[in-house]
Each structure stands twice: as C-alpha cells, then as structure tokens.
Design a protein around this motif. Structure first.
Motif, PDB file in Angstrom:
ATOM      1  N   PRO A  38       0.761  -1.238  -0.078  1.00 41.07           N
ATOM      2  CA  PRO A  38       0.063   0.062   0.187  1.00 41.07           C
ATOM      3  C   PRO A  38       0.687   1.240   0.129  1.00 41.07           C
ATOM      4  O   PRO A  38       1.933   1.269   0.386  1.00 41.07           O
ATOM      5  N   GLU A  39       0.158   2.411  -0.485  1.00 43.60           N
ATOM      6  CA  GLU A  39       0.943   3.594  -0.461  1.00 43.60           C
ATOM      7  C   GLU A  39       0.781   4.213   1.119  1.00 43.60           C
ATOM      8  O   GLU A  39      -0.132   3.687   2.113  1.00 43.60           O
ATOM      9  N   GLY A  42      -2.508   4.255   2.812  1.00 46.64           N
ATOM     10  CA  GLY A  42      -3.360   3.284   2.197  1.00 46.64           C
ATOM     11  C   GLY A  42      -3.579   2.053   2.971  1.00 46.64           C
ATOM     12  O   GLY A  42      -3.121   1.940   3.860  1.00 46.64           O
ATOM     13  N   ASP A 111      -6.770   5.027  -7.859  1.00 50.70           N
ATOM     14  CA  ASP A 111      -5.994   4.404  -7.123  1.00 50.70           C
ATOM     15  C   ASP A 111      -5.058   5.445  -6.343  1.00 50.70           C
ATOM     16  O   ASP A 111      -3.746   5.981  -6.703  1.00 50.70           O
ATOM     17  N   ALA A 113      -4.093   7.268  -2.450  1.00 51.87           N
ATOM     18  CA  ALA A 113      -4.246   7.164  -0.956  1.00 51.87           C
ATOM     19  C   ALA A 113      -5.028   8.425  -0.750  1.00 51.87           C
ATOM     20  O   ALA A 113      -4.903   9.350  -0.971  1.00 51.87           O
TER      21      ALA A 113
END
Length: 439
Positions: A38-39, A42, A111, A113
């Motif tokens: 994940p970022e 995120g 997409d 965060a």
C-alpha cells in the motif's frame, strides 16, 4: 498511483445498469496489477489488490430519482471505496463512449491514498491553501450549480484556494436540477439534511481537491472558429459593447460580417449563429495563441471565453453580449464548426502526449503508458451531434491517447483555470507514479 479502473453501462432499469458496472469493475480488478504494497495512508484489500478509496460516479438524469439507491448499492458492493464524488447530468461519457439523453452510469476507481486528496462541498468547503490537517490542495475537480449567485466570482475564489490556481470541471445541469455527489470517509455533514448526510445534495459547489504529489496534465479545446478580425473594445457599459477600435461597435461588427441593417432578417439570422470570443486584458498571455487585433486568427487560445450575442442596440450603434465586456477586451466574432472542433481536440491530445513524453521525448516509447486515468468535461452542445456521429468526440480521444480509463460529463459550462468557458472541452489526465527503480 497505478492505472485506474473504470466501467460504464446503459439500461432503463438502474439495478441492471449497476450490476453491469460492478461486473466490469470486478473483472478488471481480477485481471489487473499484481499484489502490491500500500501507499502511505493506504491499505490492501481482498485478494491483494490495492485499495481504491476514491471513486468518480456520473449518472444520467434518467436515473436521477434512484441516485440514493445507486450510490448506496455501489458503496455496499465496493467497501474499499470510502469516498464518492460525481454528479447527475443530461449526458455522461466514458472511455470511447457517450450517453446523451439516455440511461447511463459511469464509475472510475482511482488508485489514490486518502492523504493525497480531499472531498469538499458547499457545507464542507475546501480550506484555503492548507487545511488544519496539513493537506495542501494543488488542483481540484469541481462540480457547480449554474444557478449559484456570483458564480464567476466563486469559481475564481475557489481557484485561489489551490496552489496552482487551476480547476477543472463544469456546471452540472439536468432535468432533475443540479444533483451532486460528495460522500467523504471523514464523516457525514451535519445540519444539512438527509441528502448531504447520504453523500448527495442539490446546488452549490462540490468536488475533490488533489495534493501536489498527484500529477495532472490538462488542456482546453475550443469548439469554434473565428469568422472575422479581432477587434479591441474601446468603450463598453456592462454587457453592451459600444465602440470597437474607435468606431461604433455595431457598424464594425456588421461590416466585418458583410451585413447591413437594411436587410434586418438576414442580420438576425446570421447573428443567431454568431458567437464572440472574449480575451479580457488581464488574461492576455503572449505564449498562447492570442488573437491579433485587425486579423482573423487561425484559432482561439484557451484564454478566450466564447459567449453568445444576445441583442442589438441600433440607437447606440451597439450590441449586447452574454457577459460583461470591460474596455480593453479583444473581441473576435466566431461560429461553431465541426472540423475546427475536431482539429482542436486532436491538437490538445497531441500536446498532452508531448508533455507526458518529457522535454527530450525519450521518457517512454509510448508516453500514454504514463496515464493512470482521465476526466473529460465537454459542453452539452458538443458530443456526437456536433462531431457528426454518436461517440465521435470520445473516439477522437481514444484514437489519440489509447483506451485509457476515462469518465466525465456534458456540462452547461466548463471550468478550467479560474474561468467559466462555453462550447469547449476540458481534458485532464492523471499521471501514474513513476515505477520504483530496480535494485
């Protein structure tokens, strides 16, 4: 930020349209990118796919009465999406497709965060420059009600709340009024009724702001061609243009168009088809395609606002424009033109490709690989009817940029920079984050 996922469907029954959209989204997510970390801010969703907390949703007004149910059903089926932004309009668009005056739903999962964007509305406004949570707005996608008082000034004020002073979006209008979507994971909006608490409401402004680390490339395309020389307004009162280049304005306009008041029916017929491009003194920028006074320009730049002629004042030898015209404005008579609109749309797509390629042109063999997704807002007087065939406008974008994820809508006026446009298209692409360097 990886490649976005989008889906669209048409069906007279909204539950079936939603089912088809969800089926497309799930199929694309299953066939999408491999599992990734994940970022910052995120998370990772089911199956290892990256969470897409932000979704853009556009619905035609055939399904306006079912908007709460559509939004809730999509949200229940996509629990990883926590923030929803969008609108109900007469026409919507998706990758290569338009739905004008017919049932349609389009969704794009972004997409991004949560720390890279903020959802806002008139009752949960965008903070000036930097919010208390440290978020800094760089740009913003905006939906606005055309009936909002002081609309032009409010657009300018909202643009000033971003670092770039750049907005993109449009005026939301439909047979159901101005229905907008702004549901945020940061909580419901108290004190504004059931609609706002549910993430949808009528009127005002709404949208989503993006932080400085969200790369975008945006361009405005005009839908008209000049038909007479550009003239400088040397005297005007409000919307009434009285003097052009030191001569009575009406006389100059009629002379440039080859008309005479002795044939009033011909004058009325021609002026009904004539628009004027206004380049106000404060917007003059030599780097753009600026009309040269006394010449018919090849095209109008994105600092030119196209407006209607709304009346004649033969007693004052003046004419009236559907906007205020300050002295010093450069005014260019123009008309809607299919081939000019097509050529200009191709031009902005080429400019976007060039910018994505980088200054040396060696960033990627195919620069459109850098596009994560796109938003297109077009005038409701454009679309297939203006470009000669259904879906023709979106087909030009697809041919130029490939089958990139894209959603958008047809507007009652387009927003770009800090201005309200007409008869234009505003194409904005999100630039995917650079892949991490290999070890």
């Amino acid at each position: 930020m990886k490649r976005f996922v989008c889906a669209h469907a048409t069906h007279p029954q909204w539950p079936e349209a939603v089912r088809r959209v969800l089926a497309q989204l799930r199929a694309q997510r299953r066939a999408g990118a491999p599992t990734q970390a994940p970022e910052a801010g995120g998370a990772v969703a089911d199956g290892g796919a990256a969470v897409t907390p932000l979704a853009l949703l556009y619905v035609t007004d055939h399904h306006a009465d079912a908007l709460p149910e559509i939004l809730d059903q999509l949200a229940d089926a996509l629990p990883q999406v926590t923030d929803w932004v969008g609108a109900v309009t007469v026409g919507i668009c998706a990758s290569g497709t338009e739905f004008i005056d017919e049932p349609g739903i389009a969704v794009m999962l972004c997409d991004l965060a949560p720390g890279r964007y903020r959802v806002f509305s008139g009752v949960a406004p965008l903070a000036a420059t930097q919010g208390t949570d440290g978020f800094v707005p760089q740009t913003a996608l905006v939906h606005a009600d055309p009936a909002t008082p002081d609309l032009t000034e409010l657009v300018q004020e909202l643009a000033e709340r971003t670092l770039s002073h750049y907005l993109f979006g449009g005026l939301v209008a439909s047979r159901a009024g101005s229905l907008q979507i702004a549901r945020s994971s940061r909580g419901g909006i108290g004190g504004h009724g059931r609609e706002a608490a549910s993430g949808w409401f009528r009127g005002g402004f709404s949208g989503v702001a993006f932080g400085p680390d969200v790369g975008i490339v945006s361009r405005v395309t005009q839908g008209v061609r000049p038909v007479a020389p550009a003239r400088r307004v040397t005297a005007a009162t409000g919307q009434r243009v009285e003097v052009l280049d030191g001569m009575p304005a009406l006389d100059v306009l009629l002379g440039d168009l080859g008309l005479s008041l002795q044939d009033l029916p011909a004058v009325v017929a021609r002026l009904r088809e004539t628009l004027v491009g206004l380049q106000r003194p404060a917007t003059a920028d030599p780097a753009r395609a600026t009309p040269r006074v006394g010449r018919v320009p090849l095209r109008l730049g994105d600092d030119v606002l196209v407006r209607h002629l709304v009346g004649l004042d033969p007693g004052r030898r003046a004419f009236i424009v559907a906007d205020e015209v300050p002295p010093g404005t450069v005014l260019t008579p123009c008309e809607r033109h299919r081939e000019a609109a097509r050529a200009d749309l191709v031009r902005i797509c080429a400019e976007i490709r060039d910018e994505l390629a980088g200054e040396d042109g060696t960033a990627l063999a195919d620069p459109v690989q850098r596009i994560a997704g796109a938003v297109y807002v077009s005038c409701n007087g454009r679309g297939g009817p203006h470009f000669g065939a259904p879906h023709a406008e979106l087909a030009i974008i697809r041919q130029a940029l490939g089958d990139v994820p894209l959603v958008g809508f047809f507007a009652a006026g387009e927003i770009a920079y800090h201005r309200l446009y007409g008869y234009t298209g505003v194409l904005t692409v999100f630039v995917a984050d650079a892949a991490p360097a290999s070890a």
